[in-house]
Write a protein that holds these residues in place. Structure first.
Motif, PDB file in Angstrom:
ATOM      1  N   ASP A  17      88.894  59.733  17.591  1.00 54.09           N
ATOM      2  CA  ASP A  17      88.637  60.221  16.230  1.00 54.09           C
ATOM      3  C   ASP A  17      87.190  60.661  16.032  1.00 54.09           C
ATOM      4  O   ASP A  17      86.880  61.389  15.099  1.00 54.09           O
ATOM      5  N   LEU A  18      86.291  60.159  16.880  1.00 56.42           N
ATOM      6  CA  LEU A  18      84.863  60.440  16.765  1.00 56.42           C
ATOM      7  C   LEU A  18      84.255  60.383  18.160  1.00 56.42           C
ATOM      8  O   LEU A  18      84.611  59.519  18.955  1.00 56.42           O
ATOM      9  N   VAL A  19      83.335  61.318  18.446  1.00 59.41           N
ATOM     10  CA  VAL A  19      82.598  61.306  19.712  1.00 59.41           C
ATOM     11  C   VAL A  19      81.138  61.020  19.389  1.00 59.41           C
ATOM     12  O   VAL A  19      80.540  61.691  18.542  1.00 59.41           O
ATOM     13  N   VAL A  20      80.571  60.022  20.049  1.00 62.85           N
ATOM     14  CA  VAL A  20      79.157  59.684  19.893  1.00 62.85           C
ATOM     15  C   VAL A  20      78.503  59.980  21.240  1.00 62.85           C
ATOM     16  O   VAL A  20      78.820  59.334  22.239  1.00 62.85           O
ATOM     17  N   ILE A  21      77.623  60.981  21.255  1.00 58.16           N
ATOM     18  CA  ILE A  21      77.077  61.450  22.525  1.00 58.16           C
ATOM     19  C   ILE A  21      75.577  61.670  22.430  1.00 58.16           C
ATOM     20  O   ILE A  21      75.079  62.160  21.409  1.00 58.16           O
ATOM     21  N   ALA A  22      74.878  61.308  23.494  1.00 59.37           N
ATOM     22  CA  ALA A  22      73.429  61.519  23.557  1.00 59.37           C
ATOM     23  C   ALA A  22      73.145  63.009  23.758  1.00 59.37           C
ATOM     24  O   ALA A  22      73.894  63.708  24.431  1.00 59.37           O
ATOM     25  N   THR A  23      72.043  63.460  23.160  1.00 53.53           N
ATOM     26  CA  THR A  23      71.673  64.868  23.321  1.00 53.53           C
ATOM     27  C   THR A  23      71.129  65.153  24.712  1.00 53.53           C
ATOM     28  O   THR A  23      71.138  66.293  25.158  1.00 53.53           O
ATOM     29  N   HIS A  24      70.667  64.131  25.410  1.00 55.33           N
ATOM     30  CA  HIS A  24      70.143  64.289  26.764  1.00 55.33           C
ATOM     31  C   HIS A  24      70.608  63.135  27.617  1.00 55.33           C
ATOM     32  O   HIS A  24      70.914  62.066  27.108  1.00 55.33           O
ATOM     33  N   GLY A  25      70.619  63.375  28.934  1.00 52.10           N
ATOM     34  CA  GLY A  25      71.026  62.332  29.861  1.00 52.10           C
ATOM     35  C   GLY A  25      69.914  61.988  30.805  1.00 52.10           C
ATOM     36  O   GLY A  25      68.758  61.862  30.406  1.00 52.10           O
ATOM     37  N   LYS A  26      70.260  61.871  32.071  1.00 54.00           N
ATOM     38  CA  LYS A  26      69.279  61.523  33.094  1.00 54.00           C
ATOM     39  C   LYS A  26      68.236  62.627  33.235  1.00 54.00           C
ATOM     40  O   LYS A  26      68.404  63.728  32.722  1.00 54.00           O
ATOM     41  N   THR A  27      67.176  62.342  33.963  1.00 57.53           N
ATOM     42  CA  THR A  27      66.083  63.302  34.093  1.00 57.53           C
ATOM     43  C   THR A  27      66.389  64.371  35.129  1.00 57.53           C
ATOM     44  O   THR A  27      67.352  64.282  35.879  1.00 57.53           O
ATOM     45  N   GLY A  28      65.523  65.365  35.176  1.00 57.63           N
ATOM     46  CA  GLY A  28      65.638  66.431  36.166  1.00 57.63           C
ATOM     47  C   GLY A  28      66.809  67.350  35.879  1.00 57.63           C
ATOM     48  O   GLY A  28      67.152  67.617  34.738  1.00 57.63           O
ATOM     49  N   LEU A  29      67.428  67.854  36.947  1.00 57.07           N
ATOM     50  CA  LEU A  29      68.531  68.799  36.814  1.00 57.07           C
ATOM     51  C   LEU A  29      69.688  68.187  36.041  1.00 57.07           C
ATOM     52  O   LEU A  29      70.311  68.844  35.219  1.00 57.07           O
ATOM     53  N   VAL A  30      69.962  66.910  36.284  1.00 61.22           N
ATOM     54  CA  VAL A  30      71.069  66.269  35.583  1.00 61.22           C
ATOM     55  C   VAL A  30      70.823  66.269  34.083  1.00 61.22           C
ATOM     56  O   VAL A  30      71.743  66.413  33.290  1.00 61.22           O
ATOM     57  N   LYS A  31      69.566  66.151  33.664  1.00 60.05           N
ATOM     58  CA  LYS A  31      69.239  66.188  32.236  1.00 60.05           C
ATOM     59  C   LYS A  31      69.677  67.517  31.635  1.00 60.05           C
ATOM     60  O   LYS A  31      70.250  67.565  30.551  1.00 60.05           O
ATOM     61  N   LEU A  32      69.425  68.591  32.340  1.00 57.21           N
ATOM     62  CA  LEU A  32      69.847  69.902  31.853  1.00 57.21           C
ATOM     63  C   LEU A  32      71.360  69.984  31.753  1.00 57.21           C
ATOM     64  O   LEU A  32      71.902  70.502  30.793  1.00 57.21           O
ATOM     65  N   ILE A  33      72.036  69.451  32.764  1.00 62.95           N
ATOM     66  CA  ILE A  33      73.501  69.483  32.758  1.00 62.95           C
ATOM     67  C   ILE A  33      74.044  68.678  31.591  1.00 62.95           C
ATOM     68  O   ILE A  33      74.893  69.140  30.846  1.00 62.95           O
ATOM     69  N   LEU A  34      73.524  67.476  31.379  1.00 63.41           N
ATOM     70  CA  LEU A  34      74.065  66.636  30.318  1.00 63.41           C
ATOM     71  C   LEU A  34      73.690  67.142  28.941  1.00 63.41           C
ATOM     72  O   LEU A  34      74.425  66.940  27.993  1.00 63.41           O
ATOM     73  N   GLY A  35      72.534  67.806  28.820  1.00 54.51           N
ATOM     74  CA  GLY A  35      72.221  68.451  27.553  1.00 54.51           C
ATOM     75  C   GLY A  35      73.282  69.474  27.217  1.00 54.51           C
ATOM     76  O   GLY A  35      73.698  69.623  26.081  1.00 54.51           O
ATOM     77  N   SER A  36      73.765  70.145  28.245  1.00 51.33           N
ATOM     78  CA  SER A  36      74.823  71.127  28.021  1.00 51.33           C
ATOM     79  C   SER A  36      76.154  70.449  27.732  1.00 51.33           C
ATOM     80  O   SER A  36      77.031  71.038  27.112  1.00 51.33           O
ATOM     81  N   VAL A  37      76.313  69.199  28.168  1.00 54.31           N
ATOM     82  CA  VAL A  37      77.535  68.458  27.852  1.00 54.31           C
ATOM     83  C   VAL A  37      77.618  68.213  26.349  1.00 54.31           C
ATOM     84  O   VAL A  37      78.662  68.409  25.726  1.00 54.31           O
ATOM     85  N   ALA A  38      76.513  67.808  25.747  1.00 56.54           N
ATOM     86  CA  ALA A  38      76.493  67.597  24.294  1.00 56.54           C
ATOM     87  C   ALA A  38      76.781  68.908  23.571  1.00 56.54           C
ATOM     88  O   ALA A  38      77.566  68.943  22.616  1.00 56.54           O
ATOM     89  N   GLU A  39      76.176  69.982  24.035  1.00 52.79           N
ATOM     90  CA  GLU A  39      76.416  71.284  23.413  1.00 52.79           C
ATOM     91  C   GLU A  39      77.875  71.693  23.571  1.00 52.79           C
ATOM     92  O   GLU A  39      78.497  72.181  22.625  1.00 52.79           O
TER      93      GLU A  39
END
Length: 133
Positions: free
Chosen positions: A95-117
């Motif tokens: 019913d609700l998604v709670v997600i961080a705007t950023h994840g791990k550092t480096g390349l993975v951070k960019l990937i996870l930022g895109s996950v939130a988007e």
């Protein structure tokens, strides 16, 4: 209001903050937490290593939720974090998604930022973005 709250996690400090917020919301609404760790199908590490890491990450979330007496279900899957979020939400009946705007550092951070988007764009349920402090 929210029966099932999904919190995708990668084990980072940013994700830990979103886990804590999801647990607090779940306590207030007597909701179930659905903790999700996605093993990115594009990573080249040995699967067993990624699986063990995912299980360890989910175990920590489960311990936090149980400490707060919140019901929790954990989901470990192989897939695409940026493309499979809507499918996971539907399959887990979230019913609700709670997600961080950023994840791990480096390349993975960019990937996870895109996950939130991606979650914002593809999920047809409310999405709560958790920014770093």
């Amino acid at each position: 209001m929210f029966e099932r709250i999904m919190v995708p996690t990668d084990g980072s400090d940013f994700a830990a903050r979103s886990e804590d917020i999801a647990i607090e919301i779940a306590k207030k609404f007597n909701s179930t937490i659905v903790a999700v760790h996605i093993i990115d199908d594009k990573l080249i590490y040995p699967f067993e290593v990624l699986e063990d890491e995912g299980k360890s990450i989910l175990k920590k979330v489960k311990e936090k939720a149980e400490k707060e007496k919140v019901t929790i279900q954990d989901v470990l899957i192989v897939g695409s974090p940026t493309h499979d979020m809507a499918k996971i939400v539907k399959k887990t009946e979230t019913d609700l998604v709670v997600i961080a705007t950023h994840g791990k550092t480096g390349l993975v951070k960019l990937i996870l930022g895109s996950v939130a988007e991606s979650a914002l764009k593809s999920v047809n349920k409310p999405v709560l973005l958790v920014k770093k402090e």
